[in-house]
Scaffold this active site. Structure first.
Site, PDB file in Angstrom:
ATOM      1  N   CYS A 166     -24.609 -22.630 -50.288  1.00 28.80           N
ATOM      2  CA  CYS A 166     -25.755 -23.333 -49.681  1.00 28.80           C
ATOM      3  C   CYS A 166     -26.819 -22.723 -49.850  1.00 28.80           C
ATOM      4  CB  CYS A 166     -25.140 -23.151 -48.003  1.00 28.80           C
ATOM      5  SG  CYS A 166     -26.216 -24.559 -47.114  1.00 28.80           S
ATOM      6  N   HIS A 215     -19.705 -25.298 -47.359  1.00 25.50           N
ATOM      7  CA  HIS A 215     -19.189 -23.954 -46.585  1.00 25.50           C
ATOM      8  C   HIS A 215     -17.642 -24.265 -46.689  1.00 25.50           C
ATOM      9  CE1 HIS A 215     -22.776 -22.384 -45.346  1.00 25.50           C
ATOM     10  NE2 HIS A 215     -23.457 -23.308 -45.119  1.00 25.50           N
TER      11      HIS A 215
END
Length: 506
Positions: free
Chosen positions: A345, A429
């Site tokens: 991310c 994630h």
């Protein structure tokens, strides 16, 4: 249950990190094993660890974990307000799963929070109309007298929904009896009427030595102690507000199991500012022979077989921090030497060529580390998805929470990102929770690092998570007064609870 409304309970705490999240999860797991249809709820959560529900809403990971404990699908109703800190003084406000703006602490507590009470009570009422019981989690302490007027997560929600309150205290910190007494004594008479009693958490030693104190506490407050939970290692799953470990401390206090192969694998996680979703590392730490540590110095990357740059709520700020501490140069050297680096991310974004940010930091165009052929532009709308795909020949699932939109102009495809040599980047994630993919990835890392490490063939992250949740349920079942606890959930606070002076200041 009668009247079409399920029972309820608010689990409050004498302090932050008293154990509210895990106690709530434990009660949920105990109840569902008794055949009770139960759901968790937290009106307002402050956390950089978040999750995406199936409907595409962002909620705290603690509530997602508690939903798993209750064996129900996570829903935005379970956490209608999420605050994501961006600095010491401001947070992004996520309402019903979507960001609605940035507010200072003064601006939020000065009026916006109180205006949300109706919303959170509506969500709680909807859950109570669907489930036999709703176990609510408070935040911080209910005796934060400076914030009581605008409170929507502790006594505000308890008063609004007439919930009995169970106060949890961490005896491992010391002073638990004073904390219990003081918590009640600083509440108004109307709030005190709802505080049914106490639960001692993290007790070590002979319970008989504690019992005189429990008896004296009942004499002083007229309130029951509903259980004394023993200290257990490794139960801090899906934390809210902190790492529960110091820098250079092992993830989750976990003991490293013996490796299957000849070598262990060392993973260094850059402890960047505003780190988010550090729970991504739990799946690596669960692997036998994998040692995961958080680091903040360049020299600590030297002997690492894999360096992870995790998610962050401040990508540009994290990039500046990496450069200031010499970690950026160390990452560039690793890439040149063909040594593995994984960016997740925000960590993926800063590995790219440049970042155009007029949303998060408002810094404009900033050069990244240039390790991946990626250009990132921050959009005002947040991406919230639950993608599924394939990587390294294995199925993968994950979730995305980010403002940055990445344009990939080369490299090998890797989930939604790319790979160049031994540098990997993705917005996903939770991808390492996919067992087959995690094993394949670790084999690649071990090969590049020259380690004779072999992933265990049978590690199930989902299975380990279920074992932990069952352990939490066992703690409640074996060490709490479950009959009294159920009466509390079903019938509300006991009548005639005495007032403890002085009460809330006028």
């Amino acid at each position: 249950m009668s009247g079409g409304t399920g029972g309820g309970l608010l689990v409050a705490g004498t302090t932050s990190d008293a154990g509210k999240s895990v106690v709530t999860a434990g009660i949920c797991r105990w109840l569902v094993r008794q055949g009770v249809k139960v759901a968790p709820f937290k009106a307002q959560n402050m956390s950089l660890n978040s999750f995406v529900t199936r409907e595409g809403a962002e909620i705290g990971r603690a509530q997602a974990m508690q939903a798993q404990a209750a064996r129900v699908e996570p829903s935005v109703l379970m956490n209608p307000v999420l605050l994501k800190p961006g600095s010491d003084r401001s947070s992004q406000v996520v309402l019903m799963g979507r960001p609605v703006g940035e507010l200072s602490a003064r601006g939020y507590h000065g009026g916006r929070q109180e205006a949300l009470l109706g919303t959170v009570l509506d969500c709680l009422a909807e859950l109570r109309g669907t489930y036999d019981a709703v176990i609510c989690e408070g935040a911080g302490s209910p005796a934060e007298i400076n914030l009581r007027r605008t409170d929507i997560v502790n006594m505000g929600i308890a008063r609004g929904a007439r919930l009995p309150v169970l106060v949890v205290g961490d005896i491992d910190r010391g002073g638990v009896f004073a904390s219990f007494f003081g918590t009640v004594a600083l509440l108004s008479p109307e709030d005190q009427e709802l505080v049914a009693g106490f639960l001692v958490n993290k007790f070590r030693g002979d319970v008989s030595l504690l019992e005189p104190g429990v008896d004296m506490l009942r004499g002083l407050t007229g309130r029951h102690t509903y259980g004394i939970l023993p200290f257990r290692h490794g139960l801090g799953i899906d934390e809210e507000d902190g790492l529960r470990v110091s820098l250079r401390g092992a993830v989750r206090e976990s003991e490293v199991s013996s490796p299957v192969g000849e070598d262990i694998l060392r993973v260094a996680v850059c402890a960047i500012p505003l780190m988010s979703n550090f729970t991504d590392l739990d799946a690596l730490a669960a692997e036998p022979g994998v040692v995961v540590r958080f680091v903040d110095r360049a020299e600590e990357l030297v002997d690492a077989d894999l360096v992870v740059v995790p998610g962050t709520r401040g990508t540009v700020r994290a990039l500046e921090w990496l450069r200031r501490r010499g970690l950026a140069d160390a990452l560039v050297r690793r890439a040149a030497e063909g040594r593995p680096v994984l960016g997740i991310c925000g960590g993926f974004q800063l590995l790219g060529e440049h970042i155009e940010d007029e949303v998060e930091s408002r810094a404009g165009v900033v050069d990244g580390l240039g390790l991946l052929p990626v250009r990132v532009r921050f959009a005002r709308e947040k991406t919230l998805t639950r993608p599924v795909g394939e990587a390294l020949g294995e199925p993968v699932h994950g979730y995305e929470i980010h403002h940055g939109v990445a344009r990939v102009d080369g490299g090998e495809p890797f989930l939604d990102g790319c790979r160049v040599g031994e540098v990997w980047g993705t917005h996903w994630h939770g991808s390492l929770e996919s067992d087959g993919f995690r094993r394949a990835f670790l084999r690649e890392v071990a090969s590049a690092a020259g380690r004779r490490f072999v992933p265990a063939p049978d590690t199930s992250f989902e299975g380990l998570r279920e074992e932990q949740l069952d352990r939490l349920g066992d703690l409640i079942e074996e060490h709490a007064d479950t009959d009294a606890l159920w009466r509390l959930i079903e019938s509300g606070p006991p009548a005639g609870l005495p007032f403890i002076p002085p009460g809330a200041p006028v």
